[in-house]
Structure formats: structure tokens, C-alpha cells
Design a protein around this motif. Structure first.
Motif, PDB file in Angstrom:
ATOM      1  N   UNK A  98       0.801  -1.226   0.000  1.00  0.00           N
ATOM      2  CA  UNK A  98       0.000   0.000   0.000  1.00  0.00           C
ATOM      3  C   UNK A  98       0.832   1.274   0.000  1.00  0.00           C
ATOM      4  N   UNK A  99       2.110   1.179   0.380  1.00  0.00           N
ATOM      5  CA  UNK A  99       2.971   2.364   0.378  1.00  0.00           C
ATOM      6  C   UNK A  99       4.405   1.960   0.067  1.00  0.00           C
ATOM      7  N   UNK A 100       5.125   2.860  -0.545  1.00  0.00           N
ATOM      8  CA  UNK A 100       6.571   2.719  -0.781  1.00  0.00           C
ATOM      9  C   UNK A 100       7.206   4.085  -0.589  1.00  0.00           C
ATOM     10  N   UNK A 101       8.292   4.132   0.182  1.00  0.00           N
ATOM     11  CA  UNK A 101       8.987   5.400   0.396  1.00  0.00           C
ATOM     12  C   UNK A 101      10.488   5.152   0.456  1.00  0.00           C
ATOM     13  N   UNK A 102      11.264   6.001  -0.190  1.00  0.00           N
ATOM     14  CA  UNK A 102      12.713   5.978  -0.021  1.00  0.00           C
ATOM     15  C   UNK A 102      13.026   6.648   1.313  1.00  0.00           C
ATOM     16  N   UNK A 103      13.840   5.983   2.147  1.00  0.00           N
ATOM     17  CA  UNK A 103      14.068   6.477   3.509  1.00  0.00           C
ATOM     18  C   UNK A 103      15.538   6.745   3.793  1.00  0.00           C
ATOM     19  N   UNK A 104      16.368   6.809   2.749  1.00  0.00           N
ATOM     20  CA  UNK A 104      17.769   7.214   2.890  1.00  0.00           C
ATOM     21  C   UNK A 104      18.087   8.180   1.753  1.00  0.00           C
ATOM     22  N   UNK A 105      18.962   9.142   2.037  1.00  0.00           N
ATOM     23  CA  UNK A 105      19.269  10.155   1.042  1.00  0.00           C
ATOM     24  C   UNK A 105      19.905   9.576  -0.225  1.00  0.00           C
ATOM     25  N   UNK A 106      20.631   8.462  -0.099  1.00  0.00           N
ATOM     26  CA  UNK A 106      21.247   7.879  -1.296  1.00  0.00           C
ATOM     27  C   UNK A 106      20.243   7.090  -2.136  1.00  0.00           C
ATOM     28  N   UNK A 107      18.977   7.035  -1.694  1.00  0.00           N
ATOM     29  CA  UNK A 107      17.875   6.385  -2.409  1.00  0.00           C
ATOM     30  C   UNK A 107      18.061   4.884  -2.559  1.00  0.00           C
TER      31      UNK A 107
END
Length: 367
Positions: free
Chosen positions: A60-69
Motif C-alpha cells: 500500500x505504500x513505498x517510500x525511499x528512507x535514505x538520502x542515497x535512495x
């Protein structure tokens, strides 16, 4: 799959007066008082050593959670939006990826939110393919199967007659994932804690904005700027510390084990995110019953590695002796079990885990 909460999922009392926190038990359970009292005698449930049960979820959700992606957080929910099984900090999920590969990932969301599970996965370019599949092949709307949460790394705080004291948390890289829910529980119970979070660079470290609310309780250590953290830096001031919980790469865990070897007053709980080296290994042979091949397992080699050299399609996942996906049945010979994940019934049936277990002499296995 039952929607009814289990008392074994209620955390311990913060000051050690009760094995489980009474108020939280009443709120979580909503059952009669006799059932509530009986639950305080239940041992913690890990989920290990029982047959796994799988069920369908949807992304239901996806998020990049580090600056280097390179770290993505993925959220799962039931297709009907119902309540998911309970879990405790330190738990992981067995996930069947669309390719059929089985992988384990730590839960890093909120245990109190039973409508969703969250994992976070770092992309490993030269890995076994699981991280690439999560990053590239699980868009929102994807449906997949996951197992009931298992816990090989439980946070045990404030148990009966256990003294109230501080907890030291140590996370290395993506090892932050099982630590996040531990922080939330420690805050909830009022147990004192501090943490050091190590990573190659700040850009590579996941969830940094989420951790900012804890202020100076957390030290962020970047290897590129300050070099690798020493055991003394990792442990910090252990005065009054009851236990150390660490998740990270094997060199970090091994350094901590050595440094804490002469501290019987401090409990050490850890989880690796890659396989440990073989200790006290002796060479032995494995015979594959179906093909008749005989493989020599080196003193520093796992039986699983030997099997994969001729059977690259063999099923495996964690390589640490708890997921049980690599289990094979022994037809002849004496296994040397080095895992507690198999149930007594599975042991009686002759199964062993080639990722960690060894043998005395030659083993003939059902492969």
C-alpha cells in the motif's frame, strides 16, 4: 488467522514488578480478568520451530528512507483492510517474493498499528536478488504472501524480579530496522536507553529524520568522517546498563561479543544481517540420495554452500539457522545440530539445517 490479541504480545512492566504490564494487558486484550491473570505465566512466543502459516497482503505504500535512495520502506496491509497478527519489537517476516524467492526482513513499523506492517530493504547490487526484487518489482498494489511474524531477537525488558536499568542499543547500517520498534517500546515503558547508529555516510543511513525526535539519546556515527567505531565507542558508558542490543554486520557484532566477554553483569542480545563464520568446524561428507553425489564440506564451509555448488536451485534464505527454509531430511548419519529452530517433531523426523548444522561422519540427505 485470528484477530484476537495474545497476552504474549504485551510488553513487560517497566520496573520489573510484573512479567507483563497489567494496564497494557487490559487495554490490549479486552478479555475477562481470569484470562488476563493466566497470561502472565505464558513464556514469550518467538514463532520459531513451528510450521509457518502464510497469508496474502497487498503493498500500500513505498517510500525511499535514505538520502542515497538505496533504502526503500514498504508497507503491507490485508486486502480487506482487516487487522494483522500481533508482533513484538525484534520480529521479522518471511516474505515470498513474486519470483518465488523466500526472504526475511525485520519489521520496523509500529507494533500497536495492527492495520499495517512495514519493512525496509537496502539495495545490494551484488546480493542474491531479493533486495533488487523489492526495489524494482513490488509497486503499490502488488499482492504477495507473507508468513506470521517470528522473533529471534526479542526485546526482554522489565521482567519479573529484573532490576530497572538502562538499555544500550547499537545499530549498524540497515540493522536499524529491528531497533526502531525497540526504541518506541522503551519510550513507552519509560526505560532509560541510549543508542549509537553507525553507517558509511549520513546519506546511506535510513530513517534519520524519524530519529531526530529522540535528540541526544542517539549518537550518529559516520565511518567516512570518523573511521570505524571502536567497541568502546559502540558500547558507550555501560554504568548501570542492564543489556546491550545490537543488529549489524558480523565484524561489529563479533567485536562487541569480545568486548563484553568479561562483563557478566551486562546481557548481550544481537542479530546479524548476514551469516556468521563457521566456528570449530570439521570436514565431513554429504551424500545426495537422489543423485548419489558425495560432497565434501570444508572445515570453514557450510553444508548449504556445498549443496548449492551442485544444486543452485536448492531452497534457502536466512543462512543463520532460524528461517528453516533450507531444512533437509537426513536418511543416514549423525547430524550435529547448531540451531534451535527445528521443533522436536522435526528433529525426530530427521531434519537438519545445512546452513549452520554439521555432522559427525558422512550424512546421506534426501536431495
Amino acid at each position: 488467522m485470528s484477530d484476537r490479541p495474545r497476552l504474549c504480545d504485551v510488553p513487560a512492566h517497566a520496573h520489573g514488578r510484573f512479567r507483563r504490564d497489567p494496564l497494557m494487558a487490559l487495554v490490549a486484550m479486552g478479555v475477562d480478568m481470569l484470562s488476563w491473570i493466566d497470561g502472565f505465566a505464558e513464556p514469550p512466543e518467538t514463532g520459531l520451530g513451528r510450521p509457518q502459516q502464510y497469508f496474502d497482503v497487498v503493498v500500500t505504500e513505498r517510500h525511499l528512507v535514505a538520502q542515497d535512495e538505496n533504502v526503500v520502506a514498504v508497507t503491507f496491509e490485508l486486502p480487506d483492510g482487516g487487522q494483522l497478527p500481533n508482533w513484538r519489537p525484534g520480529a521479522h517476516l518471511d516474505i515470498e517474493l513474486p519470483s518465488g524467492a523466500l526472504r526475511q526482513y525485520s519489521l520496523c513499523g509500529d507494533p500497536a498499528d495492527r492495520t499495517r506492517y512495514r519493512i525496509a530493504v537496502r539495495f545490494i547490487p551484488d546480493g542474491r536478488g531479493g533486495s533488487a526484487e523489492v526495489h524494482q518489482g513490488l509497486p503499490v498494489g502488488s499482492q504477495l504472501r507473507i508468513g506470521l511474524p517470528r522473533n529471534a531477537f526479542p526485546l526482554a525488558i522489565g521482567g519479573y524480579n529484573q532490576r530497572t536499568s538502562a538499555i544500550r542499543l547499537i545499530a549498524g547500517g540497515i540493522g536499524i530496522t529491528p531497533i526502531l520498534p525497540m526504541i518506541a517500546l522503551l519510550e513507552q515503558t519509560g526505560m532509560p536507553w541510549t543508542m549509537i547508529y553507525c553507517g558509511r555516510t549520513a546519506d546511506s543511513m535510513a530513517f534519520l529524520p524519524e530519529l531526530e525526535v529522540y535528540g541526544d539519546k542517539i549518537t550518529v556515527h559516520c565511518d567516512a568522517e570518523s573511521g570505524f567505531a571502536t567497541p568502546a565507542q559502540l558500547m558507550g558508558d555501560l554504568s548501570g546498563t542492564l543489556a546491550v542490543y545490537s543488529c549489524g554486520p558480523p565484524p561489529m557484532v563479533d567485536a562487541l561479543r569480545a568486548a563484553l566477554a568479561d562483563r557478566p553483569d551486562v546481557e548481550f542480545h544481537y542479530e546479524r544481517f548476514s551469516a556468521a563464520p563457521v566456528v570449530d568446524g570439521r570436514e565431513f561428507d554429504i551424500q545426495l540420495a537422489i543423485t548419489g553425489e558425495t560432497l565434501t564440506v570444508g572445515a570453514e564451509q557450510t553444508a548449504l554452500d556445498a549443496i548449492l555448488s551442485v544444486r543452485p536451485d536448492a531452497t534457502y534464505s536466512c543462512q543463520q539457522g532460524f528461517c528453516r527454509s533450507c531444512a533437509v531430511r537426513v536418511l543416514d548419519g549423525t547430524p550435529e545440530h547448531r540451531s534451535t529452530a527445528l521443533s522436536p517433531q522435526e528433529l525426530d523426523a530427521g531434519y537438519f539445517l545445512p546452513c549452520v548444522s554439521r555432522a559427525k561422519g558422512t550424512l546421506t540427505v534426501e536431495l
